[in-house]
Scaffold this active site. Structure first.
Site, PDB file in Angstrom:
ATOM      1  N   SER A 104       0.837  -1.190   0.000  1.00  0.00           N
ATOM      2  CA  SER A 104       0.000   0.000   0.000  1.00  0.00           C
ATOM      3  C   SER A 104       0.886   1.260   0.000  1.00  0.00           C
ATOM      4  CB  SER A 104      -0.963  -0.062   1.190  1.00  0.00           C
ATOM      5  OG  SER A 104      -2.003   0.876   1.065  1.00  0.00           O
ATOM      6  N   ASP A 154     -10.334  -3.833  -5.636  1.00  0.00           N
ATOM      7  CA  ASP A 154      -9.673  -2.981  -4.644  1.00  0.00           C
ATOM      8  C   ASP A 154     -10.263  -1.569  -4.711  1.00  0.00           C
ATOM      9  OD1 ASP A 154      -7.908  -1.459  -3.081  1.00  0.00           O
ATOM     10  OD2 ASP A 154      -6.192  -2.709  -3.624  1.00  0.00           O
ATOM     11  N   HIS A 185      -8.260  -4.853  -1.040  1.00  0.00           N
ATOM     12  CA  HIS A 185      -6.938  -4.319  -0.719  1.00  0.00           C
ATOM     13  C   HIS A 185      -6.126  -5.264   0.166  1.00  0.00           C
ATOM     14  CE1 HIS A 185      -4.324  -0.885  -1.057  1.00  0.00           C
ATOM     15  NE2 HIS A 185      -4.177  -0.758   0.254  1.00  0.00           N
TER      16      HIS A 185
END
Length: 209
Positions: A104, A154, A185
């Protein structure tokens, strides 16, 4: 360049082994990916920095003004600072290879270093990166191995931006693999196995040829 530019943890590895940098996601810290890194590359020396930006108490590696809206000046600052941190550790350890793994926000700072310093990291695993801008790679990525992992649903990293990032990296010569899953995610087992393959040592060349 300073090895202590960031609060970080370091797990020593075997002499002459790879050096693996792991970069956490928003709100985590230097502990998030240490065990994961050790599992992926058991012999490596692992360095895990903590992001130096606080977003309402959540650690990040650079500032943003909204979801997917980056403070590009701060991203440039953070990229330069992190590249110096990485170089200092590489100089001290003198590893057989330099590897990077980010999730991320951590994938985003790793990707930004790949754009800015194409020869710094040999293989990079970008897990759920979001690059909402057109990167300008400062050189060629030929010989660099990059894994991108992504979820088709996502909500943070739209699949079209993942595909666009893949195209940018390929255009600059990188050897790119993309590993998808049908979720969001979160990191799923197929991503972990893809990272394991990325970081697996290359088979020794046969002698006499």
């Amino acid at each position: 360049m300073s090895k202590d530019a960031y609060i970080h943890k370091m797990l020593p590895g075997s002499p002459g082994s790879p050096l693996l940098f792991v970069f956490h996601g928003t709100g985590a810290d230097e502990n998030q990916l240490l065990g994961f890194g050790r599992d992926l590359v058991p012999s490596a020396t692992i360095v895990s920095p903590r992001g130096d930006v606080s977003e309402h108490g959540a650690a990040r590696f650079f500032r943003r003004t909204g979801e997917g809206v980056y403070d590009m000046n701060d991203l440039a600052r953070a990229t330069s600072k992190m590249a110096g941190f990485v170089k200092a550790h590489v100089e001290a350890v003198k590893p057989s290879a330099v590897l990077g793994l980010g999730y991320s926000n951590g994938a985003n700072i790793l990707a930004s270093m790949v754009f800015e310093e194409p020869t710094l990291i040999d293989a990079s695993a970008l897990m759920h990166p979001l690059i909402p801008f057109e990167p300008k790679v400062q050189g060629s990525l030929a010989g660099r191995h990059i894994l991108i992992t992504a979820g088709r649903r996502d909500p943070i990293c739209p699949p079209n931006l993942t595909s666009r990032l893949e195209a940018y990296l390929r255009a600059d010569g990188a050897d790119v693999t993309v590993e998808w899953h049908d979720g969001g995610h979160e990191v799923r087992p197929n991503e972990i196995e893809a990272a394991r393959r990325l970081f697996a040592p290359a088979p020794a060349a046969e002698g006499g040829k």
